[in-house]
Design an enzyme around this catalytic site. Structure first.
Site, mmCIF file in Angstrom:
data_model
loop_
_atom_site.group_PDB
_atom_site.id
_atom_site.type_symbol
_atom_site.label_atom_id
_atom_site.label_comp_id
_atom_site.label_asym_id
_atom_site.label_seq_id
_atom_site.Cartn_x
_atom_site.Cartn_y
_atom_site.Cartn_z
ATOM 1 N N HIS A 262 -54.430 -30.344 -68.134
ATOM 2 C CA HIS A 262 -54.454 -31.569 -68.767
ATOM 3 C C HIS A 262 -55.720 -32.924 -68.280
ATOM 4 C CE1 HIS A 262 -52.171 -34.456 -71.241
ATOM 5 N NE2 HIS A 262 -52.200 -35.592 -70.246
ATOM 6 N N PHE A 263 -55.732 -33.330 -67.219
ATOM 7 C CA PHE A 263 -56.507 -34.130 -66.490
ATOM 8 C C PHE A 263 -58.076 -33.112 -66.093
ATOM 9 C CE2 PHE A 263 -52.730 -36.636 -66.021
ATOM 10 C CZ PHE A 263 -53.014 -38.082 -66.206
#
Length: 289
Positions: A262-263
């Site tokens: 996600h990041f």
């Protein structure tokens, strides 16, 4: 080196990071949940020699003001309104827009309203298509339909340390390469009294974004902003299913699925910085001719 500044917008202190020369092309960076402009710290340093970079913290996030829910309406419409006024206060007339997670519905509201200001889009795990809302979103969809205390309680687990750490480590190749500072900083801010109520209000407001997807898709088709997709393909929150539809609506698009979560900046920051510099240099030269 970044400067850490604050500006008053509608009586709120909006904190922001800024680096690079204001004479250079501007990139406006809009962060996701549950983080802040902190997520862009390394990217801003990497690009500061070629670009002017500005990254605000939304109300209720990072170092910006955190009014209680009875003092400020925590909706995506309202966050976009604050950021729109922030852009005007800083005199940012032209910019490339980096959107991630919550930054997408905030940024796309602004881009749809002021298409002439957006020189390019950089999209990193930011959704504008219903294909991108899969299993993770089922409890949130239930909350949009019935915002009951019971459905709210099911979402509170998303505000815990385990969930915050999971957002940073799920889908990455090497979890030991991800600094614990990320989730410890984010969690300390989530744990402030009243912040859970703010986040639940925004969980509910996220449902207001879906009816706007057709407008944003029409913006893509009509204005054809040059777009760079740099997407963590192992993300369970915004999976790659949400990245592919951009290819249908945008003609001038560079598309990269990165082997991370996600990041994506935490594990693929150097790659993303290189891709941005290369992409924007070409696009801005094209616009100048």
């Amino acid at each position: 080196m970044s400067a850490y500044r604050t500006i008053q917008i509608d009586g709120l202190n909006i904190a922001y990071r800024e680096t690079g020369s204001p004479q250079s092309p501007t990139i406006l960076l809009l962060h996701g949940f549950p983080t802040s402009s902190h997520m862009f710290r390394n990217l801003m340093d990497a690009l500061a020699d070629r670009f002017h970079l500005v990254a605000p913290d939304y109300p209720g996030f990072g170092n910006s003001s955190m009014p209680a829910i009875d003092e400020f309406e925590y909706t995506f419409d309202n966050l976009a309104s604050v950021i729109e006024k922030f852009i005007e206060a800083l005199g940012l007339n032209k910019y490339s827009l980096y959107v991630m997670d919550y930054g997408a519905p905030i940024g796309y509201r602004i881009a749809h309203k002021y298409p002439e200001r957006v020189e390019a889009l950089i999209v990193q795990n930011g959704n504008a298509y219903e294909q991108g809302l899969r299993e993770f979103w089922e409890p949130l969809k239930a909350y949009w339909i019935e915002p009951t205390p019971e459905n709210a309680d099911k979402l509170r687990q998303l505000l815990t340390l385990d969930a915050t750490k999971w957002q940073y480590t799920h889908g990455v190749r090497n979890p030991e390469s991800i600094s614990p500072d990320n989730w410890n900083i984010d969690q300390a801010l989530l744990d402030r009294p009243g912040n859970n109520d703010i986040q639940l209000a925004l969980f509910y407001s996220y449902g207001s974004n879906l009816p706007l997807y057709p407008q944003w898709q029409e913006y893509f088709r009509k204005y054809q902003p040059p777009t760079l997709i740099v997407w963590g393909k192992n993300d369970s929150i915004f999976p790659a299913d949400g990245a592919y539809p951009y290819l249908q609506d945008l003609k001038n698009i560079e598309f990269h699925l990165l082997n991370t979560g996600h990041f994506a900046l935490e594990e693929e920051g150097e790659t993303i910085a290189w891709l941005i510099a290369n992409f924007l240099t070409k696009q801005l030269q094209r616009l100048a001719t």
